[in-house]
Design an enzyme around this catalytic site. Structure first.
Site, short mmCIF file in Angstrom:
data_model
loop_
_atom_site.label_atom_id
_atom_site.label_comp_id
_atom_site.label_asym_id
_atom_site.label_seq_id
_atom_site.Cartn_x
_atom_site.Cartn_y
_atom_site.Cartn_z
N ASN A 1 -5.35 -39.20 -21.69
CA ASN A 1 -4.90 -39.34 -23.08
C ASN A 1 -4.62 -37.96 -23.65
O ASN A 1 -4.75 -36.95 -22.96
CB ASN A 1 -5.94 -40.10 -23.91
CG ASN A 1 -7.30 -39.44 -23.85
OD1 ASN A 1 -7.47 -38.31 -24.30
ND2 ASN A 1 -8.29 -40.14 -23.29
N LYS B 1 -0.50 -40.39 -1.50
CA LYS B 1 0.47 -40.50 -2.61
C LYS B 1 1.28 -41.79 -2.47
O LYS B 1 1.80 -42.11 -1.40
CB LYS B 1 1.41 -39.30 -2.59
CG LYS B 1 2.45 -39.33 -3.70
CD LYS B 1 3.39 -38.14 -3.60
CE LYS B 1 4.49 -38.27 -4.65
NZ LYS B 1 5.48 -37.18 -4.55
N PHE C 1 -17.13 -41.44 -32.65
CA PHE C 1 -15.84 -41.06 -33.22
C PHE C 1 -14.89 -42.24 -33.11
O PHE C 1 -14.96 -43.00 -32.13
CB PHE C 1 -15.25 -39.84 -32.50
CG PHE C 1 -15.68 -38.51 -33.06
CD1 PHE C 1 -14.79 -37.69 -33.71
CD2 PHE C 1 -17.00 -38.11 -32.94
CE1 PHE C 1 -15.19 -36.48 -34.24
CE2 PHE C 1 -17.43 -36.90 -33.45
CZ PHE C 1 -16.50 -36.07 -34.11
N LYS D 1 -22.12 -50.63 -31.74
CA LYS D 1 -22.64 -49.62 -30.84
C LYS D 1 -23.95 -48.98 -31.31
O LYS D 1 -24.44 -48.05 -30.71
CB LYS D 1 -21.57 -48.54 -30.62
CG LYS D 1 -20.27 -49.12 -30.06
CD LYS D 1 -19.21 -48.06 -29.82
CE LYS D 1 -17.92 -48.71 -29.34
NZ LYS D 1 -16.91 -47.73 -28.92
#
Length: 400
Positions: A210, A290, A324, A342
């Protein structure tokens, strides 16, 4: 960060005087007002014009030169100083200050200041270890003077040992701590912080990740260490130099790596701040060769990664757990749901669509939501400032 703060820097005559240029530059970038006083010896190593250009204030080096203002120069600068830094501080200057000798502009001004004084020694190893110098340093510490210990390494004279001026980064960090008046308020607290992205491998050359750069997590780690905490930083791949004053750095790649690192270090930490952007999914199968391009579409089947914060919430006991939430829509609703699910003490939420917030920026715009549902909204701030806000809230929870 240091708006409306004044730092007076006394530069004495040692080869490390050139490093004071970097110190002035760093403080100016933090928006401090910087004034420089040089001893006559210092001007033999660096010209006053260099410091004048960097500080954007005229430099004082001679007590008897024609004054630039009608103020009594040393008294005026002494009154302005929120922090008076002497870097480098030679054995000669330390001896003068310790014994009340005022025979130049630097020693006269430091005698008159009511601001905090920070001294960064730099000299030959044998000089630094000399019992007379050590007695002078001890005397000044007893009087409330602050010191930045020199580093060990190769000295200008060719000797190896203690006496090298501390790095400009460390010295500036100490100045910031004194100016923010949060000197060691987290002393003895053990805080684990996660930062950056995770990487989930597809094959030897491809992976899923990300856009997290780790800037927010690294800022929290740096400020926590500045405030005296023992910091463990668990970091995914980033291009950021880790803070020099953290206790432990653990580099990881995948979400599983991060989970294992946290569990291994959980017992020894009182606080876990989960600022990393952890991949929710990973490839179900890893190809050790690969994957070759073909005429067909490539389909990669994904498995769900552990939700690390959720797993920690089940076993945290009396630890402080901070999460976060980086969202693009329904920020408050989504963040509140994560707090409850959580078992977080509070969550730091930001909207990635807002300019000046989110990944890759030096600023952030956050809302902090606690488990009672209270919401505190903050304007755009530098990430170091956001870090202080988060750590202030952590500190208040530890004191309950």
């Amino acid at each position: 960060m240091l708006n409306n703060k004044t730092v007076v820097i006394g530069v004495s005559g040692g080869i490390a005087a050139y490093k004071a240029c970097d110190i002035v530059s760093r403080l100016k970038k933090l928006n401090a007002n910087v004034h420089v006083i040089m001893t006559k010896g210092a001007t033999e190593f660096v010209t006053p014009l260099t410091f004048q250009s960097l500080s954007q204030n005229y430099v004082v080096s001679d007590m008897f030169e024609e004054p630039k203002t009608w103020d009594v120069e040393h008294i005026s600068l002494a009154k302005k100083a929120d922090v008076f830094l002497i870097a480098p501080a030679t054995a000669n200057v330390i001896g003068k200050v310790a014994n009340g000798i005022c025979d130049d502009m630097l020693t006269t001004t430091v005698m008159a200041t009511t601001g905090r004084v920070l001294i960064a020694p730099a000299m030959n190893t044998n000089m630094y270890k000399n019992p007379i110098l050590q007695r002078n340093i001890s005397s000044l510490k007893e009087l409330g003077y602050n010191f930045v210990n020199p580093e060990s390494g190769r000295l200008a004279c060719g000797d190896e040992g203690e006496g090298k001026l501390a790095s400009p980064e460390i010295i500036v960090n100490e100045v910031v701590k004194l100016l923010n008046n949060k000197n060691n308020d987290l002393q003895g607290k053990k805080i684990m912080i996660t930062a950056g992205p995770t990487v989930e491998r597809i094959d030897p050359v491809r992976y899923i990740t990300n856009r997290s750069t780790g800037k927010m997590g690294y800022a929290i780690a740096k400020i926590a260490a500045d405030r005296g905490a023992d910091v463990t930083l668990v970091s995914g791949p980033t291009n950021i130099e880790p803070p020099s004053n953290i206790k432990k750095l653990i580099k990881i790649q995948s979400a599983e790596d991060m989970y294992n690192a946290i569990i291994d270090n959980l017992d020894e930490n009182q606080v876990i701040i989960k600022s990393a952007a952890v991949a929710d999914y990973k490839p179900k199968a890893y190809s050790d060769k690969k994957i070759k391009k073909s005429n067909d579409d490539l389909v990669i089947e994904l498995d769900r990664n552990k939700d690390i914060a959720y797993e920690l919430g089940k076993i945290k006991k009396d630890k402080v757990l901070v999460g976060f939430a980086a969202e693009t829509n329904d920020l408050i609703e989504n963040a509140k749901g994560k707090v409850n699910k959580k078992n977080l003490d509070f969550i730091v939420a930001n909207d990635l669509t807002e300019e000046g917030a989110g990944f890759g920026t030096d600023t952030n715009i956050v809302k902090i939501i606690d488990k009672e549902g209270n919401i505190n909204k903050y304007p755009q701030m530098k990430k170091d400032e956001v870090a202080n806000v988060i750590l202030d809230k952590v500190k208040s929870l530890l004191e309950k």
